[in-house]
Design an enzyme around this catalytic site. Structure first.
Site, short mmCIF file in Angstrom:
data_model
loop_
_atom_site.label_atom_id
_atom_site.label_comp_id
_atom_site.label_asym_id
_atom_site.label_seq_id
_atom_site.Cartn_x
_atom_site.Cartn_y
_atom_site.Cartn_z
N LEU A 57 0.93 -1.03 0.05
CA LEU A 57 0.19 0.12 -0.27
C LEU A 57 0.46 1.23 0.07
CD1 LEU A 57 -2.63 -0.67 2.65
CD2 LEU A 57 -3.16 -0.31 -0.08
N ASP A 58 0.61 2.07 -0.56
CA ASP A 58 1.36 3.38 -0.56
C ASP A 58 1.46 4.19 0.93
OD1 ASP A 58 1.61 3.83 -3.46
OD2 ASP A 58 0.10 4.81 -3.45
N ARG A 59 2.59 5.26 1.22
CA ARG A 59 2.92 5.01 2.69
C ARG A 59 0.95 6.32 3.34
NH1 ARG A 59 8.14 7.27 4.93
NH2 ARG A 59 7.50 7.20 7.14
N VAL A 61 -1.37 5.49 2.58
CA VAL A 61 -2.78 4.80 2.57
C VAL A 61 -2.94 4.18 3.74
CG1 VAL A 61 -4.20 3.42 1.33
CG2 VAL A 61 -2.82 4.87 0.37
#
Length: 219
Positions: A57-59, A61
């Site tokens: 997951l993107d940071r 998110v």
């Protein structure tokens, strides 16, 4: 980090928006290392702990992240992700409501490595990858709207980029056109549910997070 499911082969944690799944140039301790430390402590392991990263997951998110605790699970989960056998649902808060209450979005995304950003096109262009998702509007507040998003493909910044492409950037996501940042640096996107067949036991795994924080205002 909060552990929401674990057994001998897999572990699922609820990632906060400040955590990174794997190490990067910041040098911050990644979620993968925190999970290793948790396993080492709770299982009283003396040697090296095996942990396989199967997705990210993107940071900024938050939400559910699945890790493999054995090599057998890692190889099988990798195949399952590639073949679309692991289903993830997201909540996204947006300021502008989509014109359609539910729809399927198809774009061709081009990733710019230098900018760490993807660009969406409505037709195939050089170096693009097809991206598809379904969304539906499930709730409204005075100023915002809550969307449930289901990915059909897994592309770089896919939800962020595709929602921005229809004029609905995610709350707090300055990179994709949000009006202002969130105070904690997060974006209002959460991986809130995950369903799949266990790679070893074949049991049905169905995990759903309860609404909390800014998402709870819609329920």
């Amino acid at each position: 980090m909060t552990v929401v499911y674990e057994d001998n082969h897999i572990i699922i944690v609820n990632k906060s928006s400040s955590e990174i799944v794997q190490g990067d140039k910041t040098g911050d301790t990644p979620l993968s290392e925190l999970v290793k430390q948790y396993i080492k402590k709770t299982c009283a392991k003396s040697g090296e702990v095996f942990l396989g990263v199967v997705h990210r997951l993107d940071r900024p998110v938050s939400g559910l992240v699945l890790f493999a605790r054995t090599s057998k699970a890692l190889s099988r989960l990798g195949r399952m992700f590639a073949e679309g056998e692991i289903h993830k649902s997201y909540w996204a808060i947006v300021h502008e409501c989509p014109l359609q209450p539910q729809a399927t979005l198809v774009h061709w995304l081009v990733r710019n490595e230098r900018q760490n950003k993807s660009y969406a096109y409505d037709h195939e262009v050089p170096h693009s990858k097809r991206a598809e998702l379904d969304y539906r509007v499930i709730a409204h507040s005075q100023h915002y709207h809550l969307l449930e998003v289901n990915l059909k493909t897994g592309r770089h910044h896919q939800i962020r980029c595709q929602l921005a492409a229809i004029g609905c950037p995610i709350k707090g996501d300055l990179k994709y056109g949000a009006r202002r940042s969130n105070p904690d640096g997060s974006i209002s996107l959460q991986a809130h549910a995950m369903q799949f067949v266990h790679p070893v036991s074949k049991a049905n795994i169905d995990i759903t997070l309860q609404p909390e924080g800014e998402f709870s205002m819609f329920f």
